[in-house]
Write a protein that holds these residues in place. Structure first.
Motif, PDB file in Angstrom:
ATOM      1  N   MET A 186    -105.215   5.109  -6.374  1.00 28.87           N
ATOM      2  CA  MET A 186    -105.519   6.551  -6.462  1.00 28.87           C
ATOM      3  C   MET A 186    -106.697   6.797  -7.409  1.00 28.87           C
ATOM      4  SD  MET A 186    -102.035   8.690  -7.010  1.00 28.87           S
ATOM      5  CE  MET A 186    -102.569  10.014  -8.066  1.00 28.87           C
ATOM      6  N   ILE A 187    -106.645   6.156  -8.574  1.00 25.28           N
ATOM      7  CA  ILE A 187    -107.679   6.382  -9.596  1.00 25.28           C
ATOM      8  C   ILE A 187    -108.995   5.729  -9.166  1.00 25.28           C
ATOM      9  CG2 ILE A 187    -108.282   6.106 -12.049  1.00 25.28           C
ATOM     10  CD1 ILE A 187    -105.229   5.887 -12.584  1.00 25.28           C
ATOM     11  N   ALA A 188    -108.890   4.515  -8.642  1.00 27.44           N
ATOM     12  CA  ALA A 188    -110.112   3.782  -8.245  1.00 27.44           C
ATOM     13  C   ALA A 188    -110.862   4.533  -7.152  1.00 27.44           C
ATOM     14  CB  ALA A 188    -109.740   2.389  -7.781  1.00 27.44           C
ATOM     15  N   LYS A 189    -110.104   5.131  -6.233  1.00 21.57           N
ATOM     16  CA  LYS A 189    -110.712   5.865  -5.110  1.00 21.57           C
ATOM     17  C   LYS A 189    -111.353   7.166  -5.598  1.00 21.57           C
ATOM     18  CE  LYS A 189    -108.093   5.583  -1.158  1.00 21.57           C
ATOM     19  NZ  LYS A 189    -107.072   6.104  -0.276  1.00 21.57           N
ATOM     20  N   LYS A 190    -110.650   7.842  -6.494  1.00 26.12           N
ATOM     21  CA  LYS A 190    -111.128   9.137  -6.990  1.00 26.12           C
ATOM     22  C   LYS A 190    -112.376   8.966  -7.864  1.00 26.12           C
ATOM     23  CE  LYS A 190    -110.379  13.552  -8.071  1.00 26.12           C
ATOM     24  NZ  LYS A 190    -110.349  14.617  -7.085  1.00 26.12           N
ATOM     25  N   LEU A 191    -112.425   7.879  -8.647  1.00 25.88           N
ATOM     26  CA  LEU A 191    -113.536   7.685  -9.585  1.00 25.88           C
ATOM     27  C   LEU A 191    -114.249   6.359  -9.294  1.00 25.88           C
ATOM     28  CD1 LEU A 191    -111.706   8.795 -12.850  1.00 25.88           C
ATOM     29  CD2 LEU A 191    -113.309  10.148 -11.500  1.00 25.88           C
ATOM     30  N   PRO A 192    -114.997   6.295  -8.188  1.00 27.42           N
ATOM     31  CA  PRO A 192    -115.572   5.001  -7.794  1.00 27.42           C
ATOM     32  C   PRO A 192    -116.610   4.453  -8.767  1.00 27.42           C
ATOM     33  CG  PRO A 192    -116.344   6.774  -6.363  1.00 27.42           C
ATOM     34  CD  PRO A 192    -115.289   7.367  -7.231  1.00 27.42           C
ATOM     35  N   GLU A 193    -117.151   5.325  -9.632  1.00 26.27           N
ATOM     36  CA  GLU A 193    -118.168   4.829 -10.578  1.00 26.27           C
ATOM     37  C   GLU A 193    -117.551   4.394 -11.905  1.00 26.27           C
ATOM     38  OE1 GLU A 193    -121.078   7.944 -11.029  1.00 26.27           O
ATOM     39  OE2 GLU A 193    -120.911   8.325  -8.884  1.00 26.27           O
ATOM     40  N   THR A 194    -116.232   4.578 -12.039  1.00 22.05           N
ATOM     41  CA  THR A 194    -115.587   4.264 -13.317  1.00 22.05           C
ATOM     42  C   THR A 194    -114.876   2.922 -13.227  1.00 22.05           C
ATOM     43  OG1 THR A 194    -115.222   6.618 -13.609  1.00 22.05           O
ATOM     44  CG2 THR A 194    -113.935   5.161 -15.030  1.00 22.05           C
ATOM     45  N   ARG A 195    -115.075   2.098 -14.250  1.00 23.66           N
ATOM     46  CA  ARG A 195    -114.339   0.831 -14.307  1.00 23.66           C
ATOM     47  C   ARG A 195    -112.901   1.103 -14.713  1.00 23.66           C
ATOM     48  NH1 ARG A 195    -117.299  -4.003 -17.588  1.00 23.66           N
ATOM     49  NH2 ARG A 195    -118.633  -4.711 -15.905  1.00 23.66           N
ATOM     50  N   ILE A 196    -111.980   0.444 -14.051  1.00 22.85           N
ATOM     51  CA  ILE A 196    -110.572   0.603 -14.403  1.00 22.85           C
ATOM     52  C   ILE A 196    -110.028  -0.741 -14.891  1.00 22.85           C
ATOM     53  CG2 ILE A 196    -108.309   1.483 -13.627  1.00 22.85           C
ATOM     54  CD1 ILE A 196    -110.499   3.448 -12.878  1.00 22.85           C
ATOM     55  N   ARG A 197    -109.415  -0.712 -16.078  1.00 22.28           N
ATOM     56  CA  ARG A 197    -108.680  -1.880 -16.574  1.00 22.28           C
ATOM     57  C   ARG A 197    -107.243  -1.459 -16.817  1.00 22.28           C
ATOM     58  NH1 ARG A 197    -112.119  -5.929 -17.981  1.00 22.28           N
ATOM     59  NH2 ARG A 197    -114.259  -5.327 -18.398  1.00 22.28           N
ATOM     60  N   PHE A 198    -106.373  -2.418 -17.065  1.00 22.99           N
ATOM     61  CA  PHE A 198    -104.987  -2.069 -17.370  1.00 22.99           C
ATOM     62  C   PHE A 198    -104.366  -3.128 -18.257  1.00 22.99           C
ATOM     63  CE2 PHE A 198    -105.335  -4.097 -13.235  1.00 22.99           C
ATOM     64  CZ  PHE A 198    -104.458  -5.164 -13.329  1.00 22.99           C
ATOM     65  N   SER A 199    -103.389  -2.713 -19.056  1.00 23.24           N
ATOM     66  CA  SER A 199    -102.725  -3.635 -19.974  1.00 23.24           C
ATOM     67  C   SER A 199    -101.440  -2.964 -20.479  1.00 23.24           C
ATOM     68  CB  SER A 199    -103.643  -3.914 -21.160  1.00 23.24           C
ATOM     69  OG  SER A 199    -103.106  -4.906 -21.979  1.00 23.24           O
ATOM     70  N   THR A 200    -100.313  -3.660 -20.540  1.00 21.41           N
ATOM     71  CA  THR A 200    -100.120  -5.085 -20.367  1.00 21.41           C
ATOM     72  C   THR A 200     -99.334  -5.353 -19.090  1.00 21.41           C
ATOM     73  OG1 THR A 200    -100.105  -5.411 -22.761  1.00 21.41           O
ATOM     74  CG2 THR A 200     -99.056  -7.090 -21.469  1.00 21.41           C
ATOM     75  N   SER A 201     -99.600  -6.475 -18.458  1.00 19.79           N
ATOM     76  CA  SER A 201     -98.854  -6.826 -17.252  1.00 19.79           C
ATOM     77  C   SER A 201     -97.687  -7.716 -17.617  1.00 19.79           C
ATOM     78  CB  SER A 201     -99.764  -7.561 -16.275  1.00 19.79           C
ATOM     79  OG  SER A 201    -100.702  -6.652 -15.763  1.00 19.79           O
ATOM     80  N   LEU A 252    -105.780   1.638 -18.487  1.00 20.38           N
ATOM     81  CA  LEU A 252    -104.449   2.238 -18.323  1.00 20.38           C
ATOM     82  C   LEU A 252    -103.466   1.439 -19.169  1.00 20.38           C
ATOM     83  CD1 LEU A 252    -104.583   2.622 -14.442  1.00 20.38           C
ATOM     84  CD2 LEU A 252    -105.213   4.326 -16.171  1.00 20.38           C
ATOM     85  N   LEU A 253    -102.715   2.148 -19.997  1.00 25.55           N
ATOM     86  CA  LEU A 253    -101.870   1.467 -20.982  1.00 25.55           C
ATOM     87  C   LEU A 253    -100.385   1.665 -20.743  1.00 25.55           C
ATOM     88  CD1 LEU A 253    -103.295   2.279 -24.529  1.00 25.55           C
ATOM     89  CD2 LEU A 253    -103.504   0.148 -23.236  1.00 25.55           C
ATOM     90  N   GLY A 254     -99.651   0.611 -21.036  1.00 25.51           N
ATOM     91  CA  GLY A 254     -98.189   0.687 -21.045  1.00 25.51           C
ATOM     92  C   GLY A 254     -97.660  -0.622 -21.577  1.00 25.51           C
ATOM     93  N   GLN A 255     -96.425  -0.649 -22.037  1.00 24.80           N
ATOM     94  CA  GLN A 255     -95.840  -1.925 -22.478  1.00 24.80           C
ATOM     95  C   GLN A 255     -95.715  -2.873 -21.295  1.00 24.80           C
ATOM     96  OE1 GLN A 255     -95.534  -2.538 -25.527  1.00 24.80           O
ATOM     97  NE2 GLN A 255     -95.635  -0.482 -26.366  1.00 24.80           N
ATOM     98  N   ASN A 256     -95.559  -2.282 -20.112  1.00 23.97           N
ATOM     99  CA  ASN A 256     -95.377  -3.075 -18.895  1.00 23.97           C
ATOM    100  C   ASN A 256     -95.881  -2.218 -17.724  1.00 23.97           C
ATOM    101  OD1 ASN A 256     -94.431  -4.436 -16.694  1.00 23.97           O
ATOM    102  ND2 ASN A 256     -92.285  -4.350 -17.280  1.00 23.97           N
ATOM    103  N   VAL A 257     -97.188  -2.220 -17.521  1.00 25.75           N
ATOM    104  CA  VAL A 257     -97.780  -1.279 -16.547  1.00 25.75           C
ATOM    105  C   VAL A 257     -97.300  -1.535 -15.124  1.00 25.75           C
ATOM    106  CG1 VAL A 257     -99.887  -0.585 -17.778  1.00 25.75           C
ATOM    107  CG2 VAL A 257     -99.897  -2.677 -16.405  1.00 25.75           C
TER     108      VAL A 257
END
Ligand code: SAH
Ligand code: F3S
Length: 482
Positions: free
Chosen positions: A261-276, A222-227
């Protein structure tokens, strides 16, 4: 120093996209992206818009009717690279195809009409919020006129556009969740080139994630300048939240909730995010990481400096102590979480003492990775207007090399701590050095290489025992395919 230069060069290298075919399409676009992951993700939106206008992508410059460069303004070096590339492209104008040449992204936004008037290097200039106007702008260039749209939007999130996945491995993909930034760090050009911060509708984010899952993708970033600043309350810029109705405020969704929400809906998918961003990061996010195994135990948490006085001049809204405390609390919630940083050497007025504070902060945290830069004065930024870029080049270089040297010691220290243990690895493709080996990453984002066996394929999750390491890579052996 060498390593630092490599990091800087890597972050501004262009990537020529892979060919995406729609049989009906007759025109060809060559699309090259520079800079942050957001730019690469934006290029996928641009490719989607252009595909509907009759364009397929090509990796052959000579074949292109349209050449687009998605550009970066973050440091002067990034802009120089783009200028050089544009002059190379210009010689293609003599070719039979006479391609239209355009700049997209942050440099387009920063330099605006200057590109057309003074530099005469391009025919088309499109800012990051104006990609939906590309069909009209291309009509203008087809008619022989230069075209420009650099209007920044308060609510454009491209939520309704399904990106065309470019140059990927079919395993990992980016999904943009916020655009723009309101933070106004004094050194940074992003608030001026990407405009006000706005969050994308969570339903369109979720739909895009589900679509990726259905297409076989295994990891989403998941991408954003400031997630961490993500806040959905029905659209519009975040600064308007105060004006929202009670019901909008009560039903608003923050970043931790979106992650869940995303983690629950897609339990087999790895979720990363950037940038914090330390000032917006809440402990709720670490609680979500703890609760959901598929949210990766890795946070890229730029600090920029270890000195509270420098942080103040940078307009970062936290002290050195608050940052250290945040990391301490995060580790109490998720003990095996990994952190990386962005660091700037030689910001305006940085003294030797302040530089030493950066080194001591790094000692205290011992990050897994880091992206390190010498301060580059950017026209238009608050630092450019109000402060002096007074740290001599040689001193910036020396401080940067000290930071890089220390980081490589810490990276080795962290990598060694993984040796002897077994981790789940998502196979992303062949190792660059040896086609008989796979490469993939563990939840903590460290890259692992290991010998292939007959049992696994790209996109598989496998258990890998780590036997050895360098400061950048873990070396392991597969235990069994899950
Ligand atoms: N929040 C953004 C940060 C964008 S800029 C993100 O999504 O990554 C990426 C990094 O470039 C910053 O964290 C900072 O370390 C560095 N940077 C930004 N402006 C800079 C400048 N003027 N000189 C040197 N480095 C800079
Ligand atoms: Fe730039 Fe600071 Fe935003 S680094 S992107 S202004 S958080």
């Amino acid at each position: 120093m060498q390593e630092g230069e490599k990091i800087i060069v890597e972050s501004i290298q262009g990537t020529t996209t892979q060919i995406v075919e729609d049989k009906k399409n007759t025109k060809k676009v060559f699309l090259e992206s520079y800079g942050c992951q957001m730019n690469f993700s934006d290029s996928e939106i641009v490719a989607s818009i252009l595909q509907k206008q009759g364009y397929n992508t090509t990796s052959d410059l000579k074949d292109a009717d349209l050449i687009l460069l998605n550009t970066c303004s973050i440091r002067d070096k990034a802009e120089q690279t783009v200028r050089k590339r544009l002059s190379e492209f210009n010689s293609l104008k003599k070719n039979e195809k006479k391609p239209t040449i355009g700049v997209l992204g942050c440099m387009a936004e920063r330099l605006k009409a200057k590109f057309l008037e003074e530099e005469k290097l391009v025919d088309l200039v499109v800012g990051p919020d104006a990609y939906k106007d590309l069909p009209n702008l291309l009509q203008e260039t087809d008619d022989g006129r230069n075209a420009i749209n650099v209007i920044l939007s308060k609510d454009e999130t491209y939520g309704d556009i399904q990106p065309v996945r470019l140059g990927g491995n079919g395993v990992t993909a980016f999904v943009t969740i916020t655009r723009g930034c309101d933070n106004m760090c004094t050194f940074c050009v992003v608030p001026f080139t990407r405009g006000r911060e706005r969050s994308r509708d969570p339903h369109s984010i979720l739909n895009e994630c589900v679509d990726l899952y259905e297409k076989g993708y295994k990891e989403i970033t998941l991408l954003g300048q400031n997630v961490d600043s993500y806040l959905w309350f029905g659209g519009g810029p975040k600064k308007d939240f105060e004006k929202a109705s009670d019901i909008q405020k009560e039903t608003a969704i923050n970043f931790a909730q979106l992650l869940e929400m995303i983690a629950k809906k897609l339990p087999e998918t790895r979720i990363r995010f950037s940038t914090s961003n330390p000032q917006d990061m809440s402990l709720e996010v670490f609680e979500a990481i703890k609760k959901y195994n598929n949210i990766c135990k890795y946070v890229h948490l730029p600090v920029q400096s270890g000195s509270t006085s420098v942080l103040k001049r940078m307009n970062r809204q936290h002290t050195r102590e608050e940052y250290i405390d945040l990391i301490k609390k995060a580790k109490e919630i998720v003990p095996d979480i990994a952190f990386s940083h962005d660091m700037i050497a030689g910001f305006c007025g940085e003294t030797e003492e302040e530089h030493k504070d950066t080194l001591s902060l790094m000692e205290e945290i011992k990050y897994d990775f880091g992206y390190m830069f010498a301060y580059s004065d950017r026209p238009g930024t608050p630092a450019h207007k109000k402060m002096e870029d007074d740290v001599p080049h040689e001193i910036k270089k020396r401080r940067l090399s000290e930071i890089i040297e220390l980081q490589s010691q810490h990276s080795l220290f962290r990598m060694k701590s993984y040796v002897g243990k077994t981790y789940e690895v998502l196979i992303e493709g062949d190792s660059k050095k040896d086609k008989n080996q796979w490469k993939g990453r563990i939840s903590q984002n460290a890259m692992v290489v290991f010998n292939k066996t007959e049992n696994e394929n790209i996109g598989d999750f496998v258990q890998v025992k780590i036997n050895d390491c360098t400061s950048a890579t873990l070396i392991g052996e597969v235990i069994n395919t899950i």
